[in-house]
Scaffold this motif. Structure first.
Motif, PDB file in Angstrom:
ATOM      1  N   ASP A 155       3.378   5.578   9.969  1.00 33.33           N
ATOM      2  CA  ASP A 155       3.811   5.194   8.635  1.00 33.33           C
ATOM      3  C   ASP A 155       2.786   4.220   8.076  1.00 33.33           C
ATOM      4  OD1 ASP A 155       5.306   5.045   6.347  1.00 33.33           O
ATOM      5  OD2 ASP A 155       7.112   4.236   7.292  1.00 33.33           O
ATOM      6  N   ARG A 156       3.036   3.690   6.898  1.00 29.53           N
ATOM      7  CA  ARG A 156       2.048   2.831   6.247  1.00 29.53           C
ATOM      8  C   ARG A 156       1.571   1.694   7.138  1.00 29.53           C
ATOM      9  NH1 ARG A 156       5.019   1.058   0.879  1.00 29.53           N
ATOM     10  NH2 ARG A 156       6.720   0.976   2.395  1.00 29.53           N
ATOM     11  N   TYR A 157       2.511   1.003   7.782  1.00 32.19           N
ATOM     12  CA  TYR A 157       2.162  -0.159   8.590  1.00 32.19           C
ATOM     13  C   TYR A 157       2.533   0.021  10.061  1.00 32.19           C
ATOM     14  CZ  TYR A 157       2.174  -2.159   3.878  1.00 32.19           C
ATOM     15  OH  TYR A 157       1.949  -2.400   2.545  1.00 32.19           O
ATOM     16  N   ARG A 183       0.827  -1.195   0.000  1.00 31.72           N
ATOM     17  CA  ARG A 183       0.000   0.000   0.000  1.00 31.72           C
ATOM     18  C   ARG A 183       0.873   1.261   0.000  1.00 31.72           C
ATOM     19  NH1 ARG A 183      -4.142  -0.128   3.707  1.00 31.72           N
ATOM     20  NH2 ARG A 183      -4.272   2.125   3.718  1.00 31.72           N
ATOM     21  N   SER A 184       0.273   2.376  -0.397  1.00 36.10           N
ATOM     22  CA  SER A 184       1.010   3.644  -0.482  1.00 36.10           C
ATOM     23  C   SER A 184       0.626   4.628   0.607  1.00 36.10           C
ATOM     24  CB  SER A 184       0.772   4.292  -1.855  1.00 36.10           C
ATOM     25  OG  SER A 184      -0.615   4.516  -2.061  1.00 36.10           O
ATOM     26  N   SER A 185      -0.461   4.359   1.353  1.00 32.58           N
ATOM     27  CA  SER A 185      -0.930   5.276   2.398  1.00 32.58           C
ATOM     28  C   SER A 185      -0.935   4.575   3.747  1.00 32.58           C
ATOM     29  CB  SER A 185      -2.338   5.780   2.076  1.00 32.58           C
ATOM     30  OG  SER A 185      -3.242   4.700   1.982  1.00 32.58           O
ATOM     31  N   ASN A 186      -1.045   5.365   4.815  1.00 35.61           N
ATOM     32  CA  ASN A 186      -1.078   4.801   6.162  1.00 35.61           C
ATOM     33  C   ASN A 186      -2.353   4.001   6.386  1.00 35.61           C
ATOM     34  OD1 ASN A 186       1.218   6.297   6.429  1.00 35.61           O
ATOM     35  ND2 ASN A 186       0.532   7.481   8.208  1.00 35.61           N
TER      36      ASN A 186
END
Length: 299
Positions: free
Chosen positions: A189-191, A151-154
């Protein structure tokens, strides 16, 4: 989810395991599990483990054979050596596993697994567990998904959740009391999330504790971000407590560890439901499980 019989030193009991597993390619995977080893005489042991797996797909990827190994951080309620009737001990072990899984077209997985626990400062165990799994991300074809979607977003923005539940003392009697909590969670952050929580454990004299916790969480989201799963760890600082501790128990009781797994379901852009299992790891025989559920607001 897996469950089945366990043997240790000619003693029979049960074992169950909840596992999150993710592919690292066609022939590799990793997993995070919460393993419970039942009730061996004078031992009630469970904990978390991380494993790396080598896997072999067969029969057009529908059958998978795999072998895994990894470290095990366990919590064990044992008979006290002097005074009191129990002691909460912590230690490390190694878990070796063999797994056979069959993948159906509807994302369901039937699986059987052999686990051998080599524990330091504790009994070794062997268990055969069977159960069902479900692929949270749709595979491109028959069999397991080779890699997770990037994914590119949080996963998480900002969330505030009020929670209620039960506190279960990790003793042979498993005394229970009510528990409440308030959690603020923010996506770094994303993850990766961070949370700050206020926790209140019960009203009985021997299980009264209030404190503040800060945790870092690894988080993944599925089903268009409606379901989020996470595992977190961090310090838990008691700001007030009322304990009747035996004379042989040690530790100031102020700073403990908090290890947690959590799942949230997001109804819409504003509201969510969260379930969390917290394990409080103390240095003075007051380990406890906090099983909590609550409603949160996203903003």
């Amino acid at each position: 989810m897996l469950a089945g019989p366990l043997v240790s030193r000619d003693e029979d009991t049960y074992s169950w395991e909840a596992t999150y597993r993710e592919g690292l390619g066609r022939h590799a995977a990793w997993s995070f599990s919460w393993l419970n080893e039942g009730h061996i005489p004078n031992h009630h042991r469970d904990g978390q483990l991380i494993q790396l797996w080598g896997r072999l797909p067969l029969r057009e990827n529908r059958l998978e054979l795999s072998a895994g190994a990894g470290p095990y951080r366990y919590f064990d309620t044992v008979a006290a050596e002097a005074g009191g009737n129990y002691s909460d001990t912590h230690g490390w072990g190694l878990v070796l596993s063999l797994r056979a899984a069959y993948y159906f077209d509807n994302r369901w997985i039937a699986q059987m697994q052999l686990n051998h626990v080599q524990a330091y400062h504790g009994p070794d165990t062997t268990a055969i567990v069977v159960g069902l799994g479900y692929q949270l991300e749709a595979p491109s074809g028959p069999g397991p998904r080779e890699r997770a979607e990037v994914r590119s977003s949080n996963v998480t923005g900002d969330e505030l959740t009020l929670m209620l539940g039960r506190s279960i003392l990790n003793s042979f009697d498993s005394e229970t009391a009510s528990a409440q909590g308030l959690e603020y969670r923010h996506g770094l952050d994303r993850y990766l999330d961070i949370s700050a929580s206020y926790l209140h454990e019960g009203g009985r004299t021997q299980s009264r504790r209030d404190g503040l916790a800060v945790q870092l969480w690894l988080t993944r989201a599925f089903f268009d971000d409606r379901l989020a799963l996470s595992a977190g760890i961090g310090p838990y600082v008691a700001i007030s407590q009322n304990d009747e501790l035996a004379a042989n128990r040690t530790g100031d009781g102020r700073v403990s560890g908090l290890v947690s797994v959590s799942a949230s379901y997001r109804f819409d852009a504003r509201w969510l439901l969260r379930l969390t299992w917290n394990r409080v790891a103390t240095r003075y025989d007051r380990d406890a499980d906090l099983l909590m559920a609550g409603v949160g607001m996203r903003f």
